[in-house]
Design an enzyme around this catalytic site. Structure first.
Site, PDB file in Angstrom:
ATOM      1  N   ARG A 137       0.826  -1.202   0.000  1.00 39.91           N
ATOM      2  CA  ARG A 137       0.000   0.000   0.000  1.00 39.91           C
ATOM      3  C   ARG A 137       0.863   1.257   0.000  1.00 39.91           C
ATOM      4  O   ARG A 137       1.672   1.487   0.898  1.00 39.91           O
ATOM      5  CB  ARG A 137      -0.927   0.009   1.213  1.00 39.91           C
ATOM      6  CG  ARG A 137      -2.015   1.070   1.128  1.00 39.91           C
ATOM      7  CD  ARG A 137      -2.896   1.076   2.362  1.00 39.91           C
ATOM      8  NE  ARG A 137      -4.075   1.906   2.172  1.00 39.91           N
ATOM      9  CZ  ARG A 137      -4.081   3.237   2.230  1.00 39.91           C
ATOM     10  NH1 ARG A 137      -2.966   3.890   2.484  1.00 39.91           N
ATOM     11  NH2 ARG A 137      -5.204   3.914   2.041  1.00 39.91           N
ATOM     12  N   LYS A 144     -13.893   5.700 -16.968  1.00 44.04           N
ATOM     13  CA  LYS A 144     -14.837   4.751 -16.363  1.00 44.04           C
ATOM     14  C   LYS A 144     -14.122   3.955 -15.272  1.00 44.04           C
ATOM     15  O   LYS A 144     -13.726   2.806 -15.454  1.00 44.04           O
ATOM     16  CB  LYS A 144     -15.438   3.827 -17.425  1.00 44.04           C
ATOM     17  CG  LYS A 144     -16.689   3.073 -16.927  1.00 44.04           C
ATOM     18  CD  LYS A 144     -17.356   2.345 -18.086  1.00 44.04           C
ATOM     19  CE  LYS A 144     -18.573   1.542 -17.621  1.00 44.04           C
ATOM     20  NZ  LYS A 144     -19.683   2.399 -17.176  1.00 44.04           N
TER      21      LYS A 144
END
Length: 285
Positions: free
Chosen positions: A100, A148
């Site tokens: 992360r 998108k």
């Protein structure tokens, strides 16, 4: 019956599907997606969906997980394995799994790829027959709605609140103008017979069904304006409707409690729906 899904190189039963807890789609919504309708076991507007996928990936500097031919083969195989005659195929590409960090991982991390199917019972629906009642809410999504992405939380919040308030969906507004619905493009038919829909920009998604419907309307000689419109203009319109890969063309009969026209799906929305579905079935691959 359990579906077969495709996850990072393997077809597996849905109960066995796994992605890493470090996948950036899960941690950051660092992912894009496409939804392709399936009619008669064939893919609708497939080439256009893949072109938009490539654009989304390029805008986010994200690697493609496969070539065009391979992605088409995966769609067709998933449709075959799940026996889909009528439904849709969802494809999602993430930047992959890495520790992360807000900084994008190196390119060699490689993208993640997931595909799954959904079925539908009929091309028609109660919503298409009676029309949609839409609420109005401020558009608080991020500023690149033309990509998108899987970052759909606010649209989900707005539509869920609309449902709690007794509506079917929501139209979002920015600076006094309608942008789009929770997962669809928005249109009105003015009293003088002009189709109006917001012009393409970073504020709305360039809908594949939008493009197909506007093309069909232009070929039929209908007047079209791509420009902003307000909620008040929409409420005073002759008709209103939406388009999407799942709803096709569906009338809007009420906006924020105000009836549009006579409160029933109008002739244009019904006509455009028939024309679109006829062409979709003719050109599906």
């Amino acid at each position: 019956m359990s579906r077969t899904v495709f996850v990072n190189g393997e077809f597996v039963p849905e109960a066995d599907a796994r992605i890493s807890v470090f996948d950036r789609g899960f941690l950051f919504a660092d992912a894009v997606y496409e939804v392709t309708a399936v009619i008669g076991g064939k893919l609708v507007d497939y080439a256009a969906h893949q072109a938009r996928l490539r654009r989304s990936l390029a805008e986010l500097d994200m690697a493609s997980p496969a070539g065009d031919d391979e992605l088409l083969a995966l769609h067709r195989e998933l449709v075959r394995r799940n026996g889909i005659d009528l439904g849709s195929v969802y494809l999602q590409v993430s930047r992959g799994a890495a520790d992360r960090d807000f900084i994008w991982p190196p390119a060699e991390t490689g993208p993640g790829l997931v595909l799954f199917t959904q079925t539908r019972a009929s091309l028609e629906s109660p919503e298409a027959e009676r029309g949609l009642r839409v609420a109005v809410a401020p558009d608080l999504r991020w500023g690149r709605r033309d990509i998108k992405t899987t970052q759909l939380l606010y649209a989900s919040m707005a539509k869920s609140q609309a449902r709690r308030d007794g509506f079917d969906d929501v139209w979002m507004t920015e600076n006094g103008f309608v942008t789009e619905g929770s997962s669809n493009n928005a249109y009105i038919l003015t009293q003088d017979g002009t189709i109006v829909t917001p012009s393409l920009s970073r504020s709305i998604l360039p809908g594949i069904t939008r493009s197909a419907v506007l093309h069909g309307a232009a070929e039929a000689g209908l007047a079209i304006e791509e420009r902003p419109f307000t909620v008040e203009e929409a409420q005073g319109a002759r008709e209103a409707f939406i388009t999407s890969a799942g709803a096709f063309v569906t009338a809007v009969v009420e906006i924020d409690g105000v009836r549009v026209g006579d409160g029933r799906p109008g002739d244009l929305a019904r006509r455009l729906r028939r024309v679109y579905l006829d062409e979709a079935m003719r050109t599906a691959i």
